[in-house]
Design an enzyme around this catalytic site. Structure first.
Site, PDB file in Angstrom:
ATOM      1  N   CYS A   1      -5.868   0.998   2.856  1.00 27.64           N
ATOM      2  CA  CYS A   1      -7.165   0.959   3.542  1.00 27.64           C
ATOM      3  C   CYS A   1      -8.246   1.507   2.607  1.00 27.64           C
ATOM      4  O   CYS A   1      -8.179   2.662   2.177  1.00 27.64           O
ATOM      5  CB  CYS A   1      -7.145   1.767   4.828  1.00 27.64           C
ATOM      6  SG  CYS A   1      -8.804   1.937   5.534  1.00 27.64           S
ATOM      7  N   ILE A   2      -9.239   0.691   2.343  1.00 27.38           N
ATOM      8  CA  ILE A   2     -10.245   1.057   1.341  1.00 27.38           C
ATOM      9  C   ILE A   2     -11.103   2.242   1.806  1.00 27.38           C
ATOM     10  O   ILE A   2     -11.400   3.137   1.014  1.00 27.38           O
ATOM     11  CB  ILE A   2     -11.109  -0.173   0.955  1.00 27.38           C
ATOM     12  CG1 ILE A   2     -12.046   0.162  -0.199  1.00 27.38           C
ATOM     13  CG2 ILE A   2     -11.891  -0.705   2.135  1.00 27.38           C
ATOM     14  CD1 ILE A   2     -12.619  -1.063  -0.881  1.00 27.38           C
TER      15      ILE A   2
END
Lengths: 130, 124
Positions: A78-79
């Site tokens: 997840c960025i």
């Protein structure tokens, strides 16, 4: 069956990463398909390129990379959770003016939409967290 | 009560309060993204998670973002099924009237059926 794993525990701090890794090996050994491992919350630290655990402990980051290359399992991070915690790939490091890179392929920074997509596409999405 | 869920339905379980960790915020983020992707999302506040619904959860001394603003946006994302663990609420001496949003209080038995009805459950 098509499986995916959601991992939310930091490596070495909690059992979650070790359990997830064992589960991944078991799924593959049984001949199932493991589509992806999605790293969220503190689980994103599993993607830390610079992790250097003592030699007599399992190297979790390398173990994920081995699974990715041997079984073509996507490693999705997840960025938003990653950037907050100092985990940047080359593109993000450049974008934020940082000297170092802390995430490298096969780990890929991606959005939470990928997690939802995995949950929909796979027969099972199994969560590991502290 | 809602209609019976289908395959695109997602149940997000929130077990942490608004302060002390990022679990609540990151759980809500996942719920909002799922809703934005067209999934039908239900939220279940369990245990300490019910304190997320206490009014005016704003930025604390640590500078963490408050979650009240996110909860107020739920309706805009069509997240309308808000379930609260009855036991969790009474354990903390709270009642439904103390909460900032309209919720449905459910007993442990009903909780179990919600879990089994949803194909996809994310727990934070």
């Amino acid at each position: 069956m098509r499986y995916a794993i959601l991992l939310m525990g930091a490596p070495y701090s909690h059992q979650a990463s070790h359990s997830a890794l064992r589960f991944a090996h078991a799924v593959l050994a049984r001949g199932h398909h493991l589509e992806a491992v999605f790293f969220y919350h503190d689980g994103v630290y599993n993607a830390a390129r610079l992790a250097a655990p003592p030699q007599d402990e399992p190297h979790l980051v390398d173990a994920w990379m081995a699974i990715a290359s041997e079984h073509r399992v996507a490693l999705q991070v997840c960025i938003a959770a990653a950037l907050r915690r100092g985990l940047l790939d080359e593109r993000e490091a450049a974008r934020h003016g940082k000297d170092g890179v802390s995430v490298e392929p096969p780990f890929e920074l991606t959005g939470l939409g990928q997690l939802i997509d995995l949950g929909t596409r796979c027969d099972r999405l199994i969560t590991f967290g502290p | 009560m809602q209609e019976s869920p289908d395959d695109s339905d997602l149940l997000v379980i929130l077990r942490h309060g608004p302060h002390g960790s990022s679990w609540l915020r990151e759980g809500l983020d996942a719920a909002l993204v799922a809703a934005a992707f067209g999934r039908c999302v239900s939220l279940l506040f369990m245990g300490e998670g019910v304190t997320a619904l206490m009014p005016e959860q704003q930025v604390g001394p640590l500078g963490q973002k408050g979650t009240a603003a996110t909860l107020e946006m739920l309706e805009m994302y069509d997240i309308e099924t808000l379930l609260v663990d009855e036991q969790g609420l009474s354990d903390l001496g709270l009642s439904r009237d103390d909460l900032m949003l309209e919720v449905e209080c459910v007993s442990s038995e009903v909780l179990a059926s919600f879990l089994s009805e949803h194909r996809l459950v994310l727990t934070f």
